[in-house]
Design a protein around this motif. Structure first.
Motif, PDB file in Angstrom:
ATOM      1  N   VAL A 120      -2.257   6.872 -22.335  1.00  0.00           N
ATOM      2  CA  VAL A 120      -1.525   5.657 -21.956  1.00  0.00           C
ATOM      3  C   VAL A 120      -0.812   5.921 -20.627  1.00  0.00           C
ATOM      4  O   VAL A 120       0.010   6.842 -20.534  1.00  0.00           O
ATOM      5  N   ARG A 176      -4.764  -2.198 -22.543  1.00  0.00           N
ATOM      6  CA  ARG A 176      -4.289  -1.512 -23.757  1.00  0.00           C
ATOM      7  C   ARG A 176      -3.832  -0.098 -23.460  1.00  0.00           C
ATOM      8  O   ARG A 176      -3.125   0.518 -24.254  1.00  0.00           O
ATOM      9  N   GLN A 177      -4.252   0.427 -22.327  1.00  0.00           N
ATOM     10  CA  GLN A 177      -3.853   1.796 -21.966  1.00  0.00           C
ATOM     11  C   GLN A 177      -2.803   1.804 -20.866  1.00  0.00           C
ATOM     12  O   GLN A 177      -2.628   2.812 -20.183  1.00  0.00           O
ATOM     13  N   HIS A 178      -2.137   0.680 -20.697  1.00  0.00           N
ATOM     14  CA  HIS A 178      -1.058   0.599 -19.715  1.00  0.00           C
ATOM     15  C   HIS A 178       0.176   0.053 -20.397  1.00  0.00           C
ATOM     16  O   HIS A 178       0.106  -0.920 -21.146  1.00  0.00           O
ATOM     17  N   LEU A 179       1.316   0.698 -20.168  1.00  0.00           N
ATOM     18  CA  LEU A 179       2.557   0.255 -20.801  1.00  0.00           C
ATOM     19  C   LEU A 179       3.679   0.301 -19.775  1.00  0.00           C
ATOM     20  O   LEU A 179       4.006   1.367 -19.239  1.00  0.00           O
ATOM     21  N   ASP A 180       4.241  -0.869 -19.511  1.00  0.00           N
ATOM     22  CA  ASP A 180       5.357  -0.964 -18.564  1.00  0.00           C
ATOM     23  C   ASP A 180       6.645  -1.165 -19.359  1.00  0.00           C
ATOM     24  O   ASP A 180       6.754  -2.090 -20.151  1.00  0.00           O
ATOM     25  N   VAL A 181       7.618  -0.300 -19.154  1.00  0.00           N
ATOM     26  CA  VAL A 181       8.877  -0.401 -19.905  1.00  0.00           C
ATOM     27  C   VAL A 181       9.969  -1.094 -19.093  1.00  0.00           C
ATOM     28  O   VAL A 181      11.119  -1.144 -19.519  1.00  0.00           O
ATOM     29  N   ASN A 205      14.384   4.908 -20.362  1.00  0.00           N
ATOM     30  CA  ASN A 205      13.510   4.293 -21.357  1.00  0.00           C
ATOM     31  C   ASN A 205      12.073   4.759 -21.167  1.00  0.00           C
ATOM     32  O   ASN A 205      11.368   5.027 -22.134  1.00  0.00           O
ATOM     33  N   VAL A 226      10.647   6.391 -24.391  1.00  0.00           N
ATOM     34  CA  VAL A 226       9.534   5.678 -25.037  1.00  0.00           C
ATOM     35  C   VAL A 226       8.278   6.547 -24.973  1.00  0.00           C
ATOM     36  O   VAL A 226       7.534   6.666 -25.953  1.00  0.00           O
ATOM     37  N   GLY A 234       8.200   8.994 -27.618  1.00  0.00           N
ATOM     38  CA  GLY A 234       7.842   8.351 -28.891  1.00  0.00           C
ATOM     39  C   GLY A 234       6.351   8.084 -28.987  1.00  0.00           C
ATOM     40  O   GLY A 234       5.738   8.296 -30.040  1.00  0.00           O
ATOM     41  N   VAL A 235       5.766   7.629 -27.898  1.00  0.00           N
ATOM     42  CA  VAL A 235       4.315   7.392 -27.860  1.00  0.00           C
ATOM     43  C   VAL A 235       3.576   8.693 -28.178  1.00  0.00           C
ATOM     44  O   VAL A 235       2.602   8.714 -28.935  1.00  0.00           O
ATOM     45  N   LEU A 253      -0.573   9.470 -29.333  1.00  0.00           N
ATOM     46  CA  LEU A 253      -1.245   9.157 -28.068  1.00  0.00           C
ATOM     47  C   LEU A 253      -0.703  10.097 -26.983  1.00  0.00           C
ATOM     48  O   LEU A 253       0.251  10.836 -27.208  1.00  0.00           O
ATOM     49  N   SER A 255      14.662   4.395 -28.341  1.00  0.00           N
ATOM     50  CA  SER A 255      13.492   4.305 -27.466  1.00  0.00           C
ATOM     51  C   SER A 255      12.326   5.126 -28.012  1.00  0.00           C
ATOM     52  O   SER A 255      11.172   4.707 -27.919  1.00  0.00           O
ATOM     53  N   GLN A 256      12.639   6.296 -28.552  1.00  0.00           N
ATOM     54  CA  GLN A 256      11.555   7.117 -29.089  1.00  0.00           C
ATOM     55  C   GLN A 256      10.948   6.444 -30.316  1.00  0.00           C
ATOM     56  O   GLN A 256       9.727   6.461 -30.504  1.00  0.00           O
ATOM     57  N   GLY A 267       8.757   3.690 -28.991  1.00  0.00           N
ATOM     58  CA  GLY A 267       7.502   4.236 -28.470  1.00  0.00           C
ATOM     59  C   GLY A 267       6.568   4.635 -29.601  1.00  0.00           C
ATOM     60  O   GLY A 267       5.358   4.388 -29.556  1.00  0.00           O
ATOM     61  N   LEU A 268       7.154   5.222 -30.630  1.00  0.00           N
ATOM     62  CA  LEU A 268       6.378   5.618 -31.811  1.00  0.00           C
ATOM     63  C   LEU A 268       5.782   4.381 -32.489  1.00  0.00           C
ATOM     64  O   LEU A 268       4.590   4.352 -32.828  1.00  0.00           O
ATOM     65  N   TRP A 314       5.198   1.493 -31.154  1.00  0.00           N
ATOM     66  CA  TRP A 314       4.174   0.917 -30.262  1.00  0.00           C
ATOM     67  C   TRP A 314       2.861   1.675 -30.413  1.00  0.00           C
ATOM     68  O   TRP A 314       1.782   1.071 -30.541  1.00  0.00           O
ATOM     69  N   ALA A 315       2.952   2.999 -30.414  1.00  0.00           N
ATOM     70  CA  ALA A 315       1.731   3.821 -30.505  1.00  0.00           C
ATOM     71  C   ALA A 315       1.039   3.620 -31.853  1.00  0.00           C
ATOM     72  O   ALA A 315      -0.193   3.549 -31.922  1.00  0.00           O
ATOM     73  N   GLN A 345      -0.636   0.304 -31.858  1.00  0.00           N
ATOM     74  CA  GLN A 345      -1.784   0.380 -30.944  1.00  0.00           C
ATOM     75  C   GLN A 345      -3.009   0.959 -31.649  1.00  0.00           C
ATOM     76  O   GLN A 345      -4.133   0.597 -31.344  1.00  0.00           O
ATOM     77  N   ASN A 362      20.774   3.628 -22.806  1.00  0.00           N
ATOM     78  CA  ASN A 362      19.401   3.842 -23.266  1.00  0.00           C
ATOM     79  C   ASN A 362      19.093   3.036 -24.532  1.00  0.00           C
ATOM     80  O   ASN A 362      17.966   2.601 -24.749  1.00  0.00           O
ATOM     81  N   GLU A 369      18.191  -0.455 -23.463  1.00  0.00           N
ATOM     82  CA  GLU A 369      16.850  -0.436 -22.869  1.00  0.00           C
ATOM     83  C   GLU A 369      15.806  -0.463 -23.982  1.00  0.00           C
ATOM     84  O   GLU A 369      14.779  -1.155 -23.883  1.00  0.00           O
ATOM     85  N   PHE A 421      13.045  -3.400 -24.774  1.00  0.00           N
ATOM     86  CA  PHE A 421      11.626  -3.037 -24.832  1.00  0.00           C
ATOM     87  C   PHE A 421      11.022  -3.430 -26.181  1.00  0.00           C
ATOM     88  O   PHE A 421       9.941  -4.027 -26.252  1.00  0.00           O
TER      89      PHE A 421
END
Lengths: 323, 281
Positions: free
Chosen positions: A29, A50-55, A61, A65, A68-69, A74, B121-122, B125-126, B128-129, B132, B152, B155, B159
């Motif tokens: 991503v 789908r492979q682009h994420l703008d925060v 963040n 984020v 977290g991803v 991913l 935020s984490q 992100g989790l 979201w992933a 996905q 944060n 933010e 998001f």
């Protein structure tokens, strides 16, 4: 020789690098903080959304984020300007992205976290706030982190390809806009930590990284014309570097000059000095790069001229260390 | 209600979590008052809301943002058997593997949680992933009202709402107590629900100590589509143990000598006996 022939330029290296990576790996991503266009993330954003994420314009963040991803399975590649992705979100880089893998953490191999800092050093025209003269040193201070300052798009592409398969935090300095093609992709193979002799000689040993290697090669042409014997070693990996290769190069020369698009403290010059002084009895090391004062803004050519880092002045400064 | 636990059973588990918290913190001190206050939330989360997986862990994901509240997870994971109480008694001891404020990858902890405000935020992100990748896992993230002073967090809220992360549930431990005193005196964070609503989240303000209300709130969170859910729990430190209420002014971190742990445990034992008698009788 690892170098290409006649000089040519890649106008938007990361657009291709990111697109090629994402078409090959659907678990990657590319992340942005409102700077996709300015980091040349165009095709991924438009063609692989789908492979682009703008925060949004929120660098803390971006990196939290991203972490977290990564924990979600991913591979985040967080992109931003070097100044913001390091200075403005350093704690998130260190704590969220950098504490999940390797010695001293709870996991031998944790998630992969990648951050790319574009327009590092004086490659950004807006003085002070947009320039990152300390990013290499900052990230170098994070335990287990990897820090890579590629010289061109070949190096950049290879560094990112390596990073997506590695656990933990990797920080890469990005190139955007007309980027010279310096390394021959047919002959150059990136290995994490490896150093590359771009010119073999005696006398003065030049150790350089990133844009500094571009500048070193320009100065090298002038030094050759002037008959000043020298070598050039390209060090893309600032951490973890193969220290014995740096030491071997340093001790094979009478004088060492380091060149980097970064403050002369905490980056490549410091790294080389630390390695040589740990052994003791080595050559004198002259560190060239950004001085301990705010750099001016403007084109990189202009700023280099102001700081004595243009090819002509660099060649003179390098030749001067032999006297 | 998700795993068909009775409210009384969950209340009994909450009391046992309080007992575990006291047993752990009486050794060398700790964030006991927070663990006690969060015991009902913890029981509802770990014993009803989060689904078990086939490998003895949880299908859903819990992100603890404030390291201080790790004590609530320890209290719960002693009941599930993931930690022994003997292991947990080393909390706060030099060389212990049971970190007071845990590091990413320790059993029960997804992130390094001591640098405050970085959990939401984490978790986003989790979430979201996971979405996905087509996963049905839900993500829960606990953070404190003091953390609302960190940018944060907002933010993350912006998001999560923008991304319509309805697999994400924030739990705010709105206990009005931070390191220097009451949040209302240090830097007011209210109105908390209205702020999250303005960012695009669905919210509900609850006491955090009423089990039926907690289960109903988790139900509502799961039924919410198109936006993240924020449950604001107006917990108060030491909630659930009456005899320790006098320790409230010193409750951000409870030193070993600050309270009579035996007195607290005696009250817990009495409460537990009464609840078990009700269940069995």
């Amino acid at each position: 020789m690892l170098l290409t022939g006649p000089r040519s330029f890649d106008p938007a290296p990361f657009d291709d690098i990111s697109y090629d990576l994402c078409t090959r790996r659907d678990d990657v991503v590319i992340m942005s903080a409102d700077l996709s266009k300015y980091c040349q993330v165009v095709r991924v954003k438009n063609e692989l959304p789908r492979q682009h994420l703008d925060v949004g314009m929120a660098e803390q963040n971006l990196l939290s984020v991203a972490a977290g991803v990564a924990k979600g399975g991913l591979i985040p590649v967080a992109t931003c300007f070097a100044c913001y992705i390091t200075r403005r979100a350093y704690d998130q880089m260190m704590i969220c992205m950098g504490t999940g893998s390797g010695p001293g953490t709870n996991q031998k191999t944790g998630p992969t976290n990648i951050a790319i800092g574009f327009t590092p050093g004086i490659s950004n025209p807006a003085r002070i706030h947009h320039q990152a003269a300390e990013d290499l040193g900052m990230v170098r201070a994070i335990p287990n982190a990897r820090v890579i300052d590629p010289v061109d798009s070949t190096d950049f592409r290879a560094a990112l390809d390596a990073a997506v398969d590695l656990p933990g935090l990797t920080y890469i300095r990005g190139h955007r806009g007309d980027t010279p093609r310096i390394l021959d992709p047919e002959k150059f193979t990136f290995e994490l930590g490896k150093t590359y002799k771009l010119k073999q000689g005696k006398g003065i040993g030049i150790i350089a990284t990133g844009h500094g290697t571009q500048w070193a090669l320009e100065a090298s042409d002038i030094l050759t014309d002037r008959g000043v014997e020298h070598s050039v070693l390209h060090v893309p990996t600032i951490k973890p570097v193969n220290e014995s290769e740096i030491a071997e190069f340093a001790f094979a020369h009478n004088q060492i000059v380091t060149i980097e698009n970064h403050q002369i403290v905490t980056g490549l010059g410091s790294l080389a000095s630390e390695i040589v002084s740990d052994i003791g009895g080595g050559p004198r090391i002259t560190r060239l790069g950004l001085p301990n004062r705010w750099a001016p803004g403007g084109t990189m050519d202009f700023i280099r001229g102001q700081l004595g880092l243009d090819a002509e002045t660099l060649a003179t400064r390098i030749a001067g260390v032999a006297k | 209600m998700r795993r068909n636990q009775s409210i009384l059973d969950l209340e009994i588990i909450a009391v046992k979590i309080r007992r575990n918290v006291l047993e752990i913190c009486r050794q060398r001190g700790g964030y006991a008052a927070q663990g006690v206050a969060l015991a009902d939330v913890t029981a509802a989360l770990y014993f009803d809301e989060m689904r078990p997986d086939s490998e003895g862990w949880f299908h859903d994901r819990f992100v603890l943002s404030n390291g201080h509240d790790a004590i609530m997870t320890y209290g719960a994971l002693a009941e599930t058997g993931h930690y022994t109480i003997e292991q947990l008694r080393t909390y706060n001891e030099d060389g212990s593997q049971v970190d007071q404020s845990p590091i990413e990858g320790q059993l029960g902890f997804e992130i390094t949680a001591g640098s405050l405000g970085q959990g939401p935020s984490q978790a986003a992100g989790l979430a979201w992933a996971l979405r996905q990748q087509g996963s049905d896992k839900r993500v829960y993230c606990l953070f404190s009202d003091g953390e609302l002073q960190e940018g944060n967090v907002w933010e993350a809220a912006m998001f999560a709402a923008h991304q319509k992360l309805d697999n994400l549930c924030f739990i705010v431990d709105n206990n009005d107590m931070q390191a220097s005193g009451r949040a209302v005196d240090v830097l007011g964070v209210e109105p908390v629900p209205e702020k999250f609503e303005a960012f695009g989240c669905k919210t509900r303000r609850i006491t955090g100590t009423d089990m039926a209300e907690l289960l109903d709130t988790f139900d509502e969170a799961r039924a919410t589509k198109g936006q993240p859910y924020v449950m604001i729990c107006d917990t108060r430190l030491w909630d659930g143990i009456d005899c320790l209420q006098q320790a409230l002014p010193m409750a951000h971190y409870t030193a070993k000598a600050a309270v009579d742990w035996d007195e607290g445990l005696a009250e817990i034992t009495a409460t537990l006996s009464a609840l078990e008698a009700r269940r069995d009788g």
